[in-house]
Design an enzyme around this catalytic site. Structure first.
Site, PDB file in Angstrom:
ATOM      1  N   HIS A 263       0.774  -1.231  -0.083  1.00 19.00           N
ATOM      2  CA  HIS A 263      -0.056  -0.145  -0.021  1.00 19.00           C
ATOM      3  C   HIS A 263       0.636   1.221  -0.034  1.00 19.00           C
ATOM      4  O   HIS A 263       0.582   2.361  -0.483  1.00 19.00           O
ATOM      5  CB  HIS A 263      -0.856   0.099   1.203  1.00 19.00           C
ATOM      6  CG  HIS A 263      -2.214  -0.878   1.142  1.00 19.00           C
ATOM      7  ND1 HIS A 263      -3.372  -0.712   1.514  1.00 19.00           N
ATOM      8  CD2 HIS A 263      -2.289  -1.839   0.296  1.00 19.00           C
ATOM      9  CE1 HIS A 263      -4.148  -1.648   1.332  1.00 19.00           C
ATOM     10  NE2 HIS A 263      -3.636  -2.275   0.432  1.00 19.00           N
TER      11      HIS A 263
ATOM     12  N   HIS B 231      -1.691 -12.009  -2.684  1.00 16.39           N
ATOM     13  CA  HIS B 231      -2.627 -12.770  -1.932  1.00 16.39           C
ATOM     14  C   HIS B 231      -2.388 -14.349  -1.576  1.00 16.39           C
ATOM     15  O   HIS B 231      -3.295 -15.257  -1.237  1.00 16.39           O
ATOM     16  CB  HIS B 231      -3.927 -12.539  -2.680  1.00 16.39           C
ATOM     17  CG  HIS B 231      -4.523 -11.154  -2.447  1.00 16.39           C
ATOM     18  ND1 HIS B 231      -5.155 -10.529  -3.474  1.00 16.39           N
ATOM     19  CD2 HIS B 231      -4.017 -10.223  -1.691  1.00 16.39           C
ATOM     20  CE1 HIS B 231      -5.291  -9.220  -3.360  1.00 16.39           C
ATOM     21  NE2 HIS B 231      -4.852  -9.290  -2.339  1.00 16.39           N
TER      22      HIS B 231
HETATM   23  C1  HEM Z   1      -7.195  -5.551  -7.255  1.00 12.95           C
HETATM   24  C2  HEM Z   1      -6.240  -5.265  -6.280  1.00 12.95           C
HETATM   25  C3  HEM Z   1      -6.297  -5.711  -4.923  1.00 12.95           C
HETATM   26  C4  HEM Z   1      -7.556  -5.633  -4.221  1.00 12.95           C
HETATM   27  C5  HEM Z   1      -8.841  -5.499  -4.695  1.00 12.95           C
HETATM   28  C6  HEM Z   1      -6.938  -6.248  -2.888  1.00 12.95           C
HETATM   29  C7  HEM Z   1      -8.014  -6.659  -1.505  1.00 12.95           C
HETATM   30  C8  HEM Z   1      -7.502  -6.905  -0.645  1.00 12.95           C
HETATM   31  C9  HEM Z   1      -8.300  -6.722   0.682  1.00 12.95           C
HETATM   32  C10 HEM Z   1      -9.754  -6.449   0.571  1.00 12.95           C
HETATM   33  C11 HEM Z   1      -7.667  -7.520   1.601  1.00 12.95           C
HETATM   34  C12 HEM Z   1      -7.914  -7.650   3.103  1.00 12.95           C
HETATM   35  C13 HEM Z   1      -7.544  -6.427   3.923  1.00 12.95           C
HETATM   36  C14 HEM Z   1      -7.950  -6.714   5.474  1.00 12.95           C
HETATM   37  O1  HEM Z   1      -9.002  -7.107   5.730  1.00 12.95           O
HETATM   38  O2  HEM Z   1      -7.234  -6.790   6.276  1.00 12.95           O
HETATM   39  C15 HEM Z   1      -6.303  -7.586   1.176  1.00 12.95           C
HETATM   40  C16 HEM Z   1      -5.306  -8.040   1.816  1.00 12.95           C
HETATM   41  C17 HEM Z   1      -3.851  -8.066   1.433  1.00 12.95           C
HETATM   42  N1  HEM Z   1      -3.654  -7.723   0.129  1.00 12.95           N
HETATM   43 FE1  HEM Z   1      -4.542  -6.996  -1.260  1.00 12.95          FE
HETATM   44  N2  HEM Z   1      -5.770  -6.381  -2.956  1.00 12.95           N
HETATM   45  C18 HEM Z   1      -5.244  -6.083  -3.911  1.00 12.95           C
HETATM   46  C19 HEM Z   1      -3.774  -6.053  -4.581  1.00 12.95           C
HETATM   47  C20 HEM Z   1      -2.901  -6.607  -3.749  1.00 12.95           C
HETATM   48  C21 HEM Z   1      -1.342  -6.568  -4.267  1.00 12.95           C
HETATM   49  C22 HEM Z   1      -0.897  -6.084  -5.428  1.00 12.95           C
HETATM   50  C23 HEM Z   1      -0.679  -6.963  -3.128  1.00 12.95           C
HETATM   51  C24 HEM Z   1       0.802  -7.457  -2.901  1.00 12.95           C
HETATM   52  C25 HEM Z   1       1.770  -7.123  -3.840  1.00 12.95           C
HETATM   53  C26 HEM Z   1      -1.727  -7.406  -1.937  1.00 12.95           C
HETATM   54  C27 HEM Z   1      -1.348  -7.769  -0.833  1.00 12.95           C
HETATM   55  C28 HEM Z   1      -2.074  -8.276   0.002  1.00 12.95           C
HETATM   56  C29 HEM Z   1      -1.751  -8.819   1.583  1.00 12.95           C
HETATM   57  C30 HEM Z   1      -0.500  -9.648   1.690  1.00 12.95           C
HETATM   58  C31 HEM Z   1      -2.837  -8.832   2.236  1.00 12.95           C
HETATM   59  C32 HEM Z   1      -2.995  -9.653   3.526  1.00 12.95           C
HETATM   60  C33 HEM Z   1      -2.822  -8.765   4.778  1.00 12.95           C
HETATM   61  C34 HEM Z   1      -3.231  -9.322   6.088  1.00 12.95           C
HETATM   62  O3  HEM Z   1      -3.108 -10.557   5.917  1.00 12.95           O
HETATM   63  O4  HEM Z   1      -3.404  -8.799   6.889  1.00 12.95           O
HETATM   64  N3  HEM Z   1      -2.851  -6.947  -2.408  1.00 12.95           N
HETATM   65  N4  HEM Z   1      -6.093  -7.186  -0.185  1.00 12.95           N
END
Ligand code: HEM
Length: 364
Positions: free
Chosen positions: A104, A273
């Site tokens: 982010h 993810h």
């Molecule tokens: C279309 C693009 C994306 C969408 C819609 C999206 C959406 C989300 C959402 C809704 C969460 C849950 C957040 C929470 O409730 O804590 C999340 C978590 C996460 N996202 Fe994404 N994300 C996107 C792209 C990415 C990218 C590009 C990365 C890394 C290169 C990423 C890495 C992560 C990680 C590692 C988590 C887990 C966080 C945790 O376990 O606390 N995301 N994402």
């Protein structure tokens, strides 16, 4: 407290006087309130050297070079696999939430005006710090605070955030290209960046032209996020409508404006993810205000959650609940495998977040 008590910083206006003359509570109306069209020349001297807490002669490359970087890495790795009472780690590992923090931080970058991104550590200032999409990243930054205090100016917040994301990836089994340092922190919020025309957070009604799905659907320049207070796209789909094809269109537009082609976009989303989970275990109504809107006793922490313990299994961030893979602290391709192996149906979390779950828990 009497409303005659005056704030020495805000210019001495009481809440009642301030309301009477129309300014925000505690602040008098400023020139820009009287003359909204005034030329904002103050933008030319934002990040003024006069306000630099490190002084003119501070040499960040030399300060960073003086670090014992292996010791810094050891401290970060120890933090990653710990769990602390104020914010317990999911699965005993802070790695996933630190990867999200780093992503982010980088993901606010946009190609049209080169603003945003990880380079100045802007994630620790408003508005980004208090964006809905950065929900609970305040906790990730707070977890890093003891390490920042230990090494002080020798490592910038911007570098510490990205180094932690990198180490988290490596610790969970992903091979990185390594880490490049050199991000010099801003010391105050970047008020010069334009984040969109909407005056209500988490809305997207003013930045798009055309209809989702149509050929002329496009985003206002220089923006790269689909919604006010987002890094990229609404996880529930354009305007909250769960239409996968329009989502894909928005993802292509927004990630393209961050400088990513289709292949890089898929790699980022499916790769990111592989780790972690989404949080939607408490109703959103249980969440307090974001950090910048929170009362002073909650300084640097926002979204305090009054449901249960308010953390761990009660955490709500964006409101969707669940992990993407069966082992969220290990790198592999299960995110993509699951996507193709199951049939998916819509579901809703306790927090009201809309998402998809497998129709049957057996693969097709
Ligand atoms: C279309 C693009 C994306 C969408 C819609 C999206 C959406 C989300 C959402 C809704 C969460 C849950 C957040 C929470 O409730 O804590 C999340 C978590 C996460 N996202 Fe994404 N994300 C996107 C792209 C990415 C990218 C590009 C990365 C890394 C290169 C990423 C890495 C992560 C990680 C590692 C988590 C887990 C966080 C945790 O376990 O606390 N995301 N994402």
């Amino acid at each position: 407290m009497s409303d005659k008590v005056k704030c020495p910083i805000a210019g001495g206006y009481s809440a009642i006087e301030s309301k009477r003359i129309g300014g925000a509570i505690g602040t008098p109306p400023m020139n820009a309130d009287w003359w909204p069209g005034k030329l904002p020349i103050e933008l030319l001297h934002s990040q003024s050297p006069a306000a630099n807490p490190l002084g003119d002669d501070f040499d960040y490359p030399a300060a960073f070079a003086s670090l014992n970087i292996e010791e810094v890495k050891k401290d970060i790795l120890e933090l990653l696999t710990s769990s602390q009472d104020f914010w317990p780690s999911d699965y005993g590992n802070y790695g996933p939430q630190m990867v999200r923090m780093a992503w982010h931080s980088a993901g606010s970058y946009r190609v049209f005006d080169g603003r945003g991104g990880s380079a100045q550590g802007l994630q620790r200032f408003a508005p980004l710090y208090s964006w809905e999409d950065n929900g609970n990243i305040d906790k990730s930054i707070r977890l890093l605070q003891p390490i920042k205090l230990k090494y002080g100016e020798n490592i910038s917040w911007a570098d510490l955030i990205m180094l932690t994301g990198n180490l988290a990836l490596e610790q969970m089994g992903f091979k990185t290209y390594g880490f490049g340092a050199g991000r010099i922190d801003y010391w105050e919020a970047d008020d010069a960046s334009y984040w969109g025309p909407e005056t209500v957070m988490a809305t997207q009604d003013k930045r798009w032209v055309g209809e989702p799905g149509s050929d002329d659907y496009d985003l206002e320049n220089p923006l790269a996020a689909s919604r006010q207070s987002l890094i990229y796209v609404h996880p529930e789909g354009p305007f909250g409508n769960m239409d996968p094809l329009s989502s894909a269109q928005e993802i292509r537009i927004t990630f393209g404006r961050m400088g990513m082609n289709d292949e890089e976009t898929v790699a980022l989303i499916a790769g990111g993810h592989a780790f972690g989970k989404s949080h939607g275990a408490s109703p959103k109504s249980a969440l307090g205000p974001e950090p910048s809107g929170a009362p002073i006793e909650n300084q640097a922490l926002g979204w305090l959650n009054s449901n249960g313990t308010g953390k761990a299994q009660y955490t709500t961030t964006n409101g969707i609940e669940g992990a993407w893979t069966s082992h969220p602290t290990r790198w592999d391709h299960e995110y993509l495998k699951n996507l193709f192996a199951f049939e998916w149906e819509q579901t809703e979390s306790v927090a009201g977040g809309k998402s998809w779950r497998p129709k049957k828990w057996s693969r097709i």
